[in-house]
Motif scaffolding. Structure first.
Motif, PDB file in Angstrom:
ATOM      1  N   ARG A  21     126.929  -8.675  -1.790  1.00  0.00           N
ATOM      2  CA  ARG A  21     127.879  -9.570  -2.433  1.00  0.00           C
ATOM      3  C   ARG A  21     129.220  -8.923  -2.769  1.00  0.00           C
ATOM      4  N   LEU A  22     129.360  -7.632  -2.512  1.00  0.00           N
ATOM      5  CA  LEU A  22     130.623  -6.956  -2.790  1.00  0.00           C
ATOM      6  C   LEU A  22     130.838  -5.862  -1.761  1.00  0.00           C
ATOM      7  N   PRO A  28     134.775  -9.793  -2.519  1.00  0.00           N
ATOM      8  CA  PRO A  28     133.580 -10.632  -2.672  1.00  0.00           C
ATOM      9  C   PRO A  28     132.995 -11.002  -1.313  1.00  0.00           C
TER      10      PRO A  28
END
Length: 389
Positions: A21-22, A28
């Motif tokens: 997710r990062l 992001p």
């Protein structure tokens, strides 16, 4: 996760990461990503195009089980998510050598401590024969590091582009097809990673237009089996053309700046100007970056914190400056309690934005009738500028 055949003698290898997710502790990844490597087995020699992130080393190692030899490892980009497992592959295949640009060689030695004698540099346009398949290397600097290149496989009409024309997207299918969601992911990827290098990309796209291909195989995201989709999209994104769009990132601490923002948004809407409003405490910065790809104008809204802009506005302004969008106009609006230097400080943060300043509207405390009149005048100025687009 198994290797997948693209064409005879060509396999996709790598890892589809649905859960990440990062990226780079900054970007992001709402839809995950993939790390794509490509094995090309010619009649005489075998090449691996790019590798994977070190966290996915076990998967790549398993996929290579049964591959008797690799003669060449093509390092199109030295960043670790593509090159980080090259030392492992060199250990597995003692005769393999790395092919890369001269600038990439230095980076691979510095970042991964690869022995210089196991690296062979290639020149722009140089070819390497695998027997019945030929690799041609095309320099594409600044997509998005200075050492990057792409690899063209003429016999199979495939161009391998590493980060260039990629997308952060996890999906079960190997190909993008004509799925508009893939194009949305590609635009986010361009906005977050490639937009600062827009001028360099213009020239690199022209280089790709000079070769004939059916597939674009990046090292993130699905393979483009309708390559004109992504090529024409990139040509639009990197062009000098902007759209009738205002992007308005802002923060409001006690409501005054919010009142100003809402009034300006309404005033612009009444004048037929499209606005995208981003409240920065909850904004996905990727969506803000995407909006900046096309925007003609950015308006920054901020309260004053110890004479300067709110830290979140400071951060967003710094990001906009780093991304170098092609916005033509800018303005600052906001409020303060007893004194402010937000205009001076925000102006100093944006040397890369070659935008005409259309004005500033600041109020002490709550906005009043004269403040709203100034905002209406700003809306008029923006409408007039946009009418000439």
């Amino acid at each position: 996760m198994k290797a997948r055949t693209i064409r005879e003698g060509i396999q996709w290898m790598g890892f589809v990461d649905w859960n990440r997710r990062l990226f780079d502790a900054l970007i992001p990844l709402p839809d995950g990503t993939s790390y794509n490597a490509y094995l090309i087995q010619g009649s005489d020699k075998t090449a691996l195009i790019d590798a994977v992130d070190p966290a996915m080393a076990d998967t790549l190692q398993q996929q290579l089980d049964g591959v008797a030899k690799i003669d060449y490892i093509v390092a199109q980009h030295a960043e670790q998510d593509h090159s980080g497992t090259i030392p492992l592959i060199l250990e597995m295949y003692k005769e393999a050598i790395v092919l890369c640009t001269p600038k990439a060689k230095n980076l691979l030695v510095d970042h991964l401590e690869i022995a210089a004698e196991r690296i062979q540099t290639v020149s722009d346009g140089e070819t390497i024969s695998l027997g019945n398949k030929t690799l041609r290397f095309i320099y594409t600097p600044w997509v998005h590091w200075p050492e990057t290149m792409v690899t063209y496989l003429a016999e199979d009409r495939i161009v391998f582009t590493c980060d260039f024309l990629g997308s952060h997207l996890a999906m079960s299918g190997l190909y993008a097809g004509d799925d508009p969601y893939v194009m949305l992911a590609a635009k986010r990827y361009y906005a977050e990673i490639m937009m600062p290098f827009r001028k360099a990309i213009q020239g690199n796209l022209k280089k790709l237009r000079e070769i004939d291909f059916d597939l674009i195989a990046p090292s993130h995201g699905p393979i483009w089996d309708h390559p004109e989709m992504i090529m024409s999209a990139y040509e639009d994104w990197v062009s000098d053309q902007v759209k009738d769009l205002v992007v308005l990132p802002y923060i409001s601490m006690h409501g005054s700046t919010e009142m100003m923002v809402d009034h300006l948004v309404a005033a612009l809407a009444e004048r037929g100007v499209t606005v995208k409003k981003f409240e920065l405490t909850s904004t996905d910065i990727g969506k803000l970056a995407m909006a900046l790809v096309d925007a003609a104008t950015i308006v920054i809204g901020t309260p004053t914190v110890h004479l300067g802009p709110h830290p979140s506005v400071y951060s967003a302004t710094h990001l906009a400056n780093a991304l170098r969008p092609k916005v033509r106009h800018a303005a600052i609006i906001g409020s303060y309690g007893w004194g402010t230097k937000v205009v001076e400080q925000l102006s100093g943060l944006t040397p890369n934005l070659k935008a005409e300043i259309l004005g500033t509207v600041l109020c002490k405390g709550l906005p009043r009738e004269e403040t709203f009149a100034e905002l209406d005048a700003l809306a008029d100025a923006i409408r007039d500028k946009h009418s000439a687009l």
